[in-house]
Enzyme design. Structure first.
Site, PDB file in Angstrom:
ATOM      1  N   PHE B 123       0.770  -1.313  -0.022  1.00 15.11           N
ATOM      2  CA  PHE B 123       0.149   0.051  -0.097  1.00 15.11           C
ATOM      3  C   PHE B 123       0.979   1.204   0.074  1.00 15.11           C
ATOM      4  O   PHE B 123       1.752   1.384   0.880  1.00 15.11           O
ATOM      5  CB  PHE B 123      -0.901  -0.042   1.096  1.00 15.11           C
ATOM      6  CG  PHE B 123      -2.000   0.911   1.300  1.00 15.11           C
ATOM      7  CD1 PHE B 123      -2.930   1.072   0.060  1.00 15.11           C
ATOM      8  CD2 PHE B 123      -1.760   2.352   1.830  1.00 15.11           C
ATOM      9  CE1 PHE B 123      -3.996   1.872   0.112  1.00 15.11           C
ATOM     10  CE2 PHE B 123      -2.590   3.355   1.534  1.00 15.11           C
ATOM     11  CZ  PHE B 123      -3.848   3.183   0.712  1.00 15.11           C
ATOM     12  N   ASP B 192       1.323  -4.360   9.056  1.00 18.12           N
ATOM     13  CA  ASP B 192       0.045  -3.439   8.512  1.00 18.12           C
ATOM     14  C   ASP B 192      -0.973  -4.300   8.374  1.00 18.12           C
ATOM     15  O   ASP B 192      -1.242  -5.311   7.746  1.00 18.12           O
ATOM     16  CB  ASP B 192       0.371  -2.648   7.411  1.00 18.12           C
ATOM     17  CG  ASP B 192      -0.680  -1.669   7.106  1.00 18.12           C
ATOM     18  OD1 ASP B 192      -1.617  -1.817   7.649  1.00 18.12           O
ATOM     19  OD2 ASP B 192      -0.530  -0.536   6.206  1.00 18.12           O
ATOM     20  N   TYR B 217     -11.126   2.461   9.883  1.00 20.34           N
ATOM     21  CA  TYR B 217     -12.295   2.852   9.187  1.00 20.34           C
ATOM     22  C   TYR B 217     -12.729   1.592   7.940  1.00 20.34           C
ATOM     23  O   TYR B 217     -13.739   2.012   7.368  1.00 20.34           O
ATOM     24  CB  TYR B 217     -12.218   4.040   8.407  1.00 20.34           C
ATOM     25  CG  TYR B 217     -11.046   4.291   7.689  1.00 20.34           C
ATOM     26  CD1 TYR B 217     -10.997   3.962   6.243  1.00 20.34           C
ATOM     27  CD2 TYR B 217      -9.786   5.122   7.975  1.00 20.34           C
ATOM     28  CE1 TYR B 217      -9.924   4.114   5.417  1.00 20.34           C
ATOM     29  CE2 TYR B 217      -8.797   5.582   7.226  1.00 20.34           C
ATOM     30  CZ  TYR B 217      -8.805   4.927   6.031  1.00 20.34           C
ATOM     31  OH  TYR B 217      -7.735   5.157   5.042  1.00 20.34           O
ATOM     32  N   LYS B 218     -11.970   0.500   8.103  1.00 18.36           N
ATOM     33  CA  LYS B 218     -12.312  -0.555   6.952  1.00 18.36           C
ATOM     34  C   LYS B 218     -13.351  -1.523   7.809  1.00 18.36           C
ATOM     35  O   LYS B 218     -14.327  -1.049   8.268  1.00 18.36           O
ATOM     36  CB  LYS B 218     -11.115  -1.170   6.499  1.00 18.36           C
ATOM     37  CG  LYS B 218     -10.324  -0.208   5.797  1.00 18.36           C
ATOM     38  CD  LYS B 218      -9.028  -0.824   5.058  1.00 18.36           C
ATOM     39  CE  LYS B 218      -8.073   0.230   4.691  1.00 18.36           C
ATOM     40  NZ  LYS B 218      -8.479   0.724   3.277  1.00 18.36           N
ATOM     41  N   ARG B 364     -12.151  -4.527  -7.414  1.00 20.27           N
ATOM     42  CA  ARG B 364     -11.991  -4.930  -6.239  1.00 20.27           C
ATOM     43  C   ARG B 364     -13.276  -5.146  -5.307  1.00 20.27           C
ATOM     44  O   ARG B 364     -14.014  -4.099  -5.453  1.00 20.27           O
ATOM     45  CB  ARG B 364     -11.099  -4.324  -5.188  1.00 20.27           C
ATOM     46  CG  ARG B 364     -10.524  -4.796  -4.054  1.00 20.27           C
ATOM     47  CD  ARG B 364      -9.755  -4.036  -2.998  1.00 20.27           C
ATOM     48  NE  ARG B 364     -10.307  -2.780  -2.747  1.00 20.27           N
ATOM     49  CZ  ARG B 364      -9.764  -1.907  -1.558  1.00 20.27           C
ATOM     50  NH1 ARG B 364      -8.483  -2.160  -1.304  1.00 20.27           N
ATOM     51  NH2 ARG B 364     -10.343  -0.978  -1.220  1.00 20.27           N
TER      52      ARG B 364
END
Lengths: 405, 405
Positions: B123, B192, B217-218, B364
């Site tokens: 990422f 991560d 927030y995921k 995705r």
């Protein structure tokens, strides 16, 4: 005293703004410089952000609700309050994190110099952020008492970092003169505006300041732990490089490339994903302060402060004032030294007069003028006098320290 | 297909949890791995924080409402989701900022070594945060393809930094094996967990991981830009020193001393004042995930993912799958490569099927199982097939890139 206060309130051009804030019943809030009051428009705005933008819009709201623009949009609204251009300010992260970014950026712009000069007793986090850089071998901290700052400036100083209005005393630095003095020695200057922004007029660009940071939850009424803001003078945007090079500061965040390239503008100061709930609340507070205007706010806070001192004096309260006596050398607060400051502060809070204690012996009263009345000053002075006369602060319950003081 | 889906839904042990989230009418939300849905309990909790704790309690709420404890309290709740002890995790700042802290801490613990090893295509923010440290002269970035990470580990590597579940493909790294391999070379490891925490079981302590960060927030449903979290193995708390030495990480923040001394515990990872609105929302999301349990969540997301593939296959949609085909090697998502991924994604969104595009050519679909039904899989597959067959994605309106993709 109360009668005089009511006359002053009746003639106050800002008197209607109190209605725009939720001020709890029975509370005289003299701590708006620690956490500003809740604007009445905030809960509705947050409700909209949460239920509509997050709940219904979901991921689409980054574009559709303009979430992605919040840091720059709010920055542009803060800019005129501090004498900056709209593209020089951004709302993000905490004051501490922004200090790290901008101190680091300044050090990188002055190779061969490592000294960050500040004053002892500056707000702790400002000094601590230099400690972290010192442990990384990137900075050397130098502290000089405020009256000797100018002489402590030399060719080793990369950055002069000061808090414009002192958090304890309220004393104001001469931003223009010190910025000039630093520049003459080839140093850059970073101003912490946490106790200035939204409280009194600041003119960063006219002073040719290089960097600044400030707090969102004090005079800007952004709510507890609101995002902070950062200023980089436009002339430095091309050269400044801050080390917290997160994806939101990238020139093309959604290209998902492996290598970092900073955004050309003030977005380069961003790091991670913007905190939308906090930003939305901050924007309401900023809008309200901008509507009232910092000139009017400061004029009223000076008048409130002056009247509070008169009331104390008439009640025979004679305490050790640590704030400057000249109103134009003092921010929107008055601070007094007393060995039992903590207990007195607690006794006042028990009466609904919420001031602030600052270790070890400071009683601090902030005058956030958007929602305070002259009547509050008269009443606060009465409570203060009564607490001291009665000795009620000597009760055990007022001496026990809480986690947050 | 729809009938089979309904049978699966009827037997789903998590079926009642959908009611605990606000899922917009007419939306099939396959992007919970980018921004989790709104828990129905969140607006009420935020209302309480804003109106009561901020509006009425004001500054007193730092103690009275426990604001000051939120980072550690929420950290302790996240800990069991990622196989950590309660005193090893704290909620604060953004994932990016936490990466900087922990990468720096690791580098300081391995003097003489400067290499941070990661993979290309990690990422972006993870790689970018090393760029910043590289410019400061403190780190050297080394990238090796995932199948050659182990051989790229040598005595120069201070830190191996990987994302446990890849954001694009969903591929899972073998955390135990790679942590062991790194330790054998004397390197530390930072994981991560942004696409793992709250989605699938993680066992940091059993793997002897050193550091970790993750996103709020995921899968934790903390809201847009929610605070992130950071993990430091207990055995490192005494030695680790992170450079963002703000006042909230101080051993005695309210002593207001001039010199920094880190808190002995996980609080040392804190920097500035905690963002209370964001933390309050995050806590609701974390509580809900903890109540459901990551084992059950992952089992269902694997089943959803498997069923989605079956539905696509039965509809004759044969796309280039970039996710691992073995369910236990893949996180809660499936990704496909298509040269027109952006336009197809937009066409699906126009039909209410919200997936994600990742530059340059990835479609995705995330399966956040707390609020998704098997019926949603069948319907999403139908829309996907129809979009491809009809060619409606070729319309101009679906090709125009938005600011956030």
């Amino acid at each position: 005293m109360l009668e005089r206060a009511r006359i002053l309130d009746a003639g106050d051009p800002l008197k209607d703004y109190r209605e725009r804030f939720s001020v709890p019943e029975g509370v005289i809030y003299l701590d708006g410089n620690s956490l500003g009051c809740l604007p009445k428009a905030t809960p509705g705005r947050l409700e909209q952000v949460v239920r509509e933008e997050w709940g219904e819009g979901l991921i689409r709201s980054w574009n559709a609700a303009g979430w992605i623009e919040l840091p720059t949009r709010i920055g542009a609204k803060i800019a005129p309050l501090i004498g900056a251009q709209p593209d020089e300010v951004i709302a993000c992260d905490s004051t501490s994190v922004n200090l790290f970014k901008l101190i680091s950026a300044a050090l990188a712009m002055r190779p061969g110099r490592k000294v960050v000069l500040s004053e002892p007793g500056n707000f702790p986090t400002d000094l601590y952020m230099v400690d972290g850089l010192e442990k990384q071998g990137l900075a050397t901290r130098r502290l000089a008492p405020r009256e000797r700052i100018a002489e402590a400036l030399d060719e080793d100083v990369a950055l002069l970092m000061l808090t414009h209005v002192h958090y304890k005393s309220g004393a104001i630095f001469d931003m223009a003169a010190l910025t000039k003095a630093a520049h003459e020695k080839g140093a850059l200057v970073l101003w912490d505006l946490s106790h200035s922004g939204g409280a009194l007029p600041v003119d960063l660009d006219a002073c040719e300041a290089d960097f600044a940071v400030g707090c969102g939850y004090k005079y800007l009424n952004g709510g507890p732990g609101a995002p902070a803001y950062a200023f980089v003078a436009e002339r430095h945007l091309a050269a400044a490089q801050q080390p917290l090079t997160g994806w939101m500061g990238h020139a093309a965040p959604f290209a998902f490339s492996d290598d970092y390239a900073p955004a050309p503008g003030i977005e380069q100061v961003l790091c991670g994903t913007p905190p939308i709930l906090g930003l939305a609340a901050l924007e309401v507070g900023v809008d309200l302060v901008a509507e009232i205007g910092v000139e009017r706010l400061y004029a009223k806070s000076q008048a409130l402060s002056e009247f509070f001192r008169q009331c104390l004096s008439e009640r025979g309260v004679d305490l050790d004032l640590v704030s400057p006596t000249e109103p134009d050398q003092c921010g929107s607060q008055l601070s007094f030294r007393h060995p039992d400051a903590y207990a007195i502060c607690q006794a006042l809070i028990a009466r609904g007069v919420i001031g602030d204690f600052r270790d070890p012996d400071i009683l601090r009263f902030g005058f956030a003028p958007a929602y305070l009345r002259f009547e509050d000053m008269a009443e606060a002075a009465r409570h203060f006098a009564e607490v001291l006369e009665s000795g009620e602060w000597q009760r055990d319950e007022f001496r026990e320290r809480a986690a947050v003081t």
